[in-house]
Write an enzyme that holds these catalytic residues in place. Structure first.
Site, short mmCIF file in Angstrom:
data_model
loop_
_atom_site.label_atom_id
_atom_site.label_comp_id
_atom_site.label_asym_id
_atom_site.label_seq_id
_atom_site.Cartn_x
_atom_site.Cartn_y
_atom_site.Cartn_z
N ASP A 1 14.33 0.60 -4.97
CA ASP A 1 14.64 -0.71 -4.21
C ASP A 1 13.98 -1.91 -4.90
OD1 ASP A 1 12.20 0.10 -3.27
OD2 ASP A 1 12.40 0.35 -1.18
N ASP B 1 7.65 2.15 -4.57
CA ASP B 1 8.66 1.57 -3.76
C ASP B 1 8.31 0.17 -3.40
OD1 ASP B 1 11.11 2.89 -2.03
OD2 ASP B 1 9.74 1.14 -0.97
N HIS C 1 7.28 5.60 5.32
CA HIS C 1 6.90 4.88 6.43
C HIS C 1 6.56 5.77 7.59
CE1 HIS C 1 8.11 1.23 4.42
NE2 HIS C 1 9.37 1.66 4.36
N HIS D 1 8.64 -1.41 -0.59
CA HIS D 1 8.00 -1.54 0.63
C HIS D 1 6.63 -0.86 0.69
CE1 HIS D 1 12.34 -1.97 1.30
NE2 HIS D 1 11.96 -2.81 2.17
#
Length: 394
Positions: free
Chosen positions: A325, A245, A208, A247
């Protein structure tokens, strides 16, 4: 990786009255800091947007000079395996780290499982160096790095409000120092992958974070740094990022927007953080997996995506962001992938790389359940048992 924090998550069942008052004050500072932090970022972007072509050339020259002078690449004895870890990776901050759902001792627990199961000899593990400020300036703006001198800004980025109450020296040592060591590990992994065919950093994967902005528990852009080092030190000109991931990897997407040297395959849940629609424009191959997606459908989509990627791009290095995740039960990823599904996923990506003789770097990235460490260790063990990696040096 990725998380959104709210004050009522911490009240008052986990904390006493005095701690709750302190937390309320910290949270108020934390919320106030967001607008200031975003204002600084906007100003930084505006200033960078007005740079002349001559200053861009100067910036590239400075970047290259920093990379060539860095000590993060070093010779590793042949008896060591390209698995990178340091005890400095784990974050222990007076128990406050437990206020974030991320398991900040995950990296040490993965290492412990690998040692306990006899897959790895601790003498054969590679310990990285800490990334210095000069190393970080390869990607990050000076204004962004200066912003990390504020405990409030760090609290905003890692989304743990009480961190705002602590002095800079403590935050640097207990929070940012572990992250900088993981960054050193990711950068070194690029070199080892080129030399050995593969490398795994038990930390890293802060997808991120971009050069000018952090967020979602990601303070430094280790993926972007790894790639820039590979460009200038490894004679590599084409890199594929495979980001699995749960996200969206908006940080590296912003850093390599419209950069034809980098191909991004991002397979993510569009219904969760970070909702960065601008960054989505820079994804070369976007694969959306909705909340509730189960293992069979997920692996089928991955097979199809890898086939398309192989047709579209011929990389000289793969950076694999292997967040866990996506696991069933993860409160943030919201997918329903089984532990065996994670093992199969990682095996598919390694086979994709190694069958094409493409060096691969694996990073562990996000994962918000205590079971993630065991799942990651089991996946690495499977890679070893399938002879896709070799961990039994002596």
């Amino acid at each position: 990786m990725g998380y959104r924090v709210t004050f009522d998550q911490y009240l008052p069942s986990r904390l006493g009255i005095k701690s709750t008052i302190l937390l309320a004050l910290a949270f108020a500072s934390f919320k106030l800091s967001r607008s200031l932090y975003r204002h600084l970022l906007r100003n930084s972007r505006n200033r960078s947007g007005t740079m002349s072509s001559s200053s861009n050339n100067s910036g590239e020259s400075s970047r290259r000079s920093r990379i060539l002078s860095s000590k993060l690449y070093f010779d590793v004895p042949t008896y060591k395996v390209p698995l990178i870890y340091s005890s400095t990776y784990d974050i222990a901050f007076l128990g406050i780290e437990k206020l974030h759902p991320f398991d900040s001792a995950k990296w040490g627990r993965i290492f412990g499982f690998l040692i306990k199961d006899g897959v790895l000899d601790k003498r054969c593990v590679v310990e990285p160096l800490e990334a210095t400020n000069n190393d970080l300036l390869v990607v990050h703006s000076e204004s962004y790095l200066n912003s990390l001198n504020s405990s409030v800004n760090v609290a905003t980025i890692i989304e743990v409000p009480p961190v705002a109450l602590f002095p800079k020296c403590l935050v640097q040592r207990k929070v940012l120092y572990p992250f900088r060591n993981q960054v050193g590990g990711t950068i070194l992994a690029g070199k080892l992958a080129k030399e050995r065919g593969w490398a795994i950093n038990l930390g890293g994967g802060f997808h991120h974070c971009s050069g000018g902005r952090g967020g979602g528990f990601c303070t430094y852009a280790d993926i972007s740094l790894c790639i820039h080092f590979a460009f200038d030190r490894l004679n590599i000109s084409r890199v594929m990022i495979i980001d699995l991931d749960a996200h969206q990897g908006n940080g590296h997407e912003r850093d390599f927007a419209n950069d034809g040297r980098v191909y991004i395959l991002d397979m993510f849940n569009p219904g969760i953080y970070p909702f960065d629609y601008e960054a989505r424009r820079y994804i070369d191959q976007k694969v959306e997996v909705a909340s509730g997606t189960r293992t069979d459908e997920y692996l089928k989509k991955l097979d199809e995506a890898l086939e398309v990627a192989a047709h579209n791009f011929d990389p000289e290095l793969i950076v694999y962001n292997a967040g866990t995740d996506v696991l069933d039960g993860d409160p943030l990823g919201r997918l329903k992938i089984s532990p065996d599904g994670i093992t199969n996923r990682d095996e598919k990506v390694f086979r994709f790389a190694l069958e094409r003789s493409i060096p691969i770097v694996m990073l562990t990235s996000g994962g918000y359940m205590k079971s993630s460490a065991r799942v990651i260790a089991d996946s690495i063990i499977n890679l070893s048992e399938k002879n896709l990696i070799h961990t039994n040096k002596a």
